[in-house]
Structures are given as C-alpha cells and as structure tokens.
Design an enzyme around this catalytic site. Structure first.
Site, mmCIF file in Angstrom:
data_model
loop_
_atom_site.group_PDB
_atom_site.id
_atom_site.type_symbol
_atom_site.label_atom_id
_atom_site.label_comp_id
_atom_site.label_asym_id
_atom_site.label_seq_id
_atom_site.Cartn_x
_atom_site.Cartn_y
_atom_site.Cartn_z
ATOM 1 N N ASP A 83 40.207 51.678 38.130
ATOM 2 C CA ASP A 83 39.666 51.683 36.775
ATOM 3 C C ASP A 83 40.568 52.435 35.800
ATOM 4 O O ASP A 83 40.616 52.108 34.615
ATOM 5 C CB ASP A 83 38.263 52.301 36.770
ATOM 6 C CG ASP A 83 37.208 51.312 37.263
ATOM 7 O OD1 ASP A 83 37.538 50.129 37.448
ATOM 8 O OD2 ASP A 83 36.052 51.734 37.465
ATOM 9 N N ALA A 202 28.974 58.553 32.489
ATOM 10 C CA ALA A 202 27.586 58.673 32.081
ATOM 11 C C ALA A 202 26.639 58.590 33.282
ATOM 12 O O ALA A 202 25.632 59.298 33.353
ATOM 13 C CB ALA A 202 27.232 57.593 31.056
#
Length: 348
Positions: A83, A202
């Site tokens: 990522d 998050a």
C-alpha cells in the site's frame, strides 16, 4: 462510481503503462521485468521512473522523471508493491487521467487489485482493455492561521492525521462540522479519513469500516481523553475543522503518511472533499466484503456451526460462504451440506 476503461472505446492514442516498483525486493523487481516485457511484446509502451530505472534495467522502456508529469499520457499506472508503493503511485497519477492498478506484494494490501499469482490474467485484461475504473473519493486539506489566511494545503487518498508535535504533551483540539462547533478534547491526534482509508490508520484507531463506494468523510479521534470522542461519519459535502488553541500543543498534519505540514499557533485544519477523485482500475469482480474476509481472515461460519462435529472439532468452510455450506471432518467425502444459520436448541 465504476466506469468501463476508456482505452476500449478508442479515445486514446498509443497506449502506455507507467510502472512504479518497490525495488528493495528482488522478487518484485523480477516480476516487474517480466510484466514489462510482456506489455512491450503486446505493443504497449512502458515507462519507468528515473530513480527506479537502474534497478529495473528494462530494455525498451522510456525513462521519465519522478514528478507530476510522470504519468502524463499513461493509461495505467501499474504498481508492484504494498500500500505504501500504491500511495506513492497515487501522487504521480493525481493530476492525470491514468488509473492505478496494483499488484499486492506487501502484507495486507487493500489498495492493490491483484495478487502475484494472478498477474498474467491482469496483464491480459490490460492488453484486451477488459477492466473497469472506480473513482474513489479523495480529500483536500487546507491549513489556516489564526488570521484566517490559508498557509498550506495538500490532499490524501487514505487519511490526514492532525498530530501533536511533542510526544510528551496532550494535543487540545476543537472539532467543528460545517462551521458549527461540536466538541473539544485532549488527544494524541485526530484522523480525517476517506472510505478507502477506513481500513488503514482509521481502522487501527477504532474507526468503522466503510465500503469504498460509499461517499462520506470519517473523523476518528486517537486516544482522546473525553467521554464523547466516538468516530463520526459525515456527509461528503461537509467541511470538517480541527482547530488547535493558541495555548495548546504544537500540531502538524500528515497526509497518507507521506506529506507533512505544520499548523501555526491558534490555527486550524479544514478537510473537505477534493475536486478530483482517484481512479483505480479493477479486473476482478470480487465484492469488498469478500476482500475483508480474505485480508483479515474473518470467520464466516458463525460460532454455532463449529459445534456440530463435537467439542474440539472444527468444520471446514466451503467455497460458498453465503450459503454456509460445510463438510464435516468426520466424513470428508460427504457431499457439502447446508448448515442452518440459526441452529437448534441442542446447540446451546
């Protein structure tokens, strides 16, 4: 939003693919080389970044500077890595029409489309223009001083984090939505995330997982010292403000963990939907829920199903997780049978 590839409609000229590669691993470099060779044989031009070109050594590839013009005229930015590499590639494709397509060679890789074993299928899809393009919501960030002047700005695909600059002190913040004060508390920081970023920082901070086709903004406090410090989900048209009082701790903004900005004393951070989405190319039609199951290894049988074979025995999951078909370990040749989701009183 998903749309078919524009390459299939003949709207483009010569086809080009930009490669972005995690060159720190030999296996990734080799996979990128073989992929580039196949694309070149198929008549598709290959571009590589000048800081990666010496490690890749791809004959016939065009070497381009690693700047905002790298993805110009590229149809696809193909990412070989995790990522982090994908987020770097997103910076290069940000102001172009190129779509990002990732080969996951990291640990989790929610952003990447393809696992290494499916690279050949993905390359065939690129050659035949058999892919779709999703448009993912991105966020724009403005840093405003106490006088109301914008003194800095950036953007993010996953999230921005308003963080304390001094680890030994608590960061005091005031949260406002659409210009209306909502709450204040001391914390380690505040995350403003997109649905795409809901499975990243998050999620680790206790935020909800939001399906990527949902348009919304997330606010997730990090280690807040307050009773009302729950994650919030707001409209994609909202403006989320994180203000830092002048007598509070020094703060800074981190965008996708790659770009940082200092917040001036008494300043504030305003987060809103960016005007341009991030385009991500998809080949496989797997639902996001299936990706969650695969990436996190989630149990899909239900706790009652594991008891049908008796204590200490586990039932194998079939390929169809929706009908919850399983095969008993006591009779592995038995035809898959459906197990009732509700169970019976004998299960208790």
């Amino acid at each position: 939003m998903t749309e078919p590839s524009t390459a299939a409609t003949g709207e483009r000229g010569p086809r080009r693919v930009l490669l972005t590669v995690h060159t720190g691993r030999r296996d990734i470099v080799e996979l990128a080389r073989t992929s580039a060779a196949r694309l070149l044989r198929g008549g598709i031009g290959v571009k590589v970044l000048e800081d990666e070109a010496p490690d890749l050594e791809i004959p016939g590839a065009e070497v381009v500077p690693c700047d905002e013009g790298a993805a110009k005229d590229a149809e696809i930015v193909m990412v070989f890595g995790g990522d982090g590499t994908f987020l770097r590639a997103a910076e290069l494709a940000r102001y172009t029409d190129a779509a990002l397509m990732g080969v996951n060679l990291g640990r989790v890789g929610f952003l990447a489309e393809t696992e290494p074993e499916a690279v050949e299928e993905t390359l065939s899809a690129i050659e035949d223009c058999e892919y779709s393009v999703e448009e993912r919501l991105a966020i724009r960030v403005d840093v405003v001083d106490r006088g109301g002047m914008v003194v800095g700005g950036t953007w993010a695909l996953n999230e921005i984090s308003v963080e304390k600059a001094e680890r030994s002190r608590v960061l005091d913040v005031v949260i406002a939505i659409d210009g209306r004060p909502l709450t204040s508390f001391g914390c380690d920081g505040v995350l403003c995330a997109t649905p795409t970023g809901s499975t990243a920082y998050a999620f680790s901070a206790g935020g909800p997982v939001v399906w990527p086709d949902v348009e919304a903004l997330l606010l997730v406090p990090s280690n807040a010292h307050a009773l009302f410090a729950r994650p919030l989900v707001t409209s994609p048209h909202s403006v989320v403000t994180v203000a830092v009082p002048a007598d509070g701790n020094q703060a800074r903004v981190s965008a996708d963990g790659r770009r940082t900005l200092d917040v001036p004393d008494g300043g504030r951070v305003e987060v809103r939907r960016a005007s341009r989405p991030v385009r991500i190319a998809r080949v496989h039609a797997a639902a996001f829920g299936d990706r969650l199951v695969a990436k996190f290894g989630l149990p899909v049988r239900g706790f009652r199903d594991a008891r049908h074979a008796g204590p200490g025995h586990e039932l194998f999951t079939s390929r169809n997780v929706l009908t919850r078909e399983v095969v008993s370990v006591d009779d592995p040749d038995q035809t898959a049978r459906e197990v009732s989701g509700g169970g019976t009183h004998d299960d208790v």
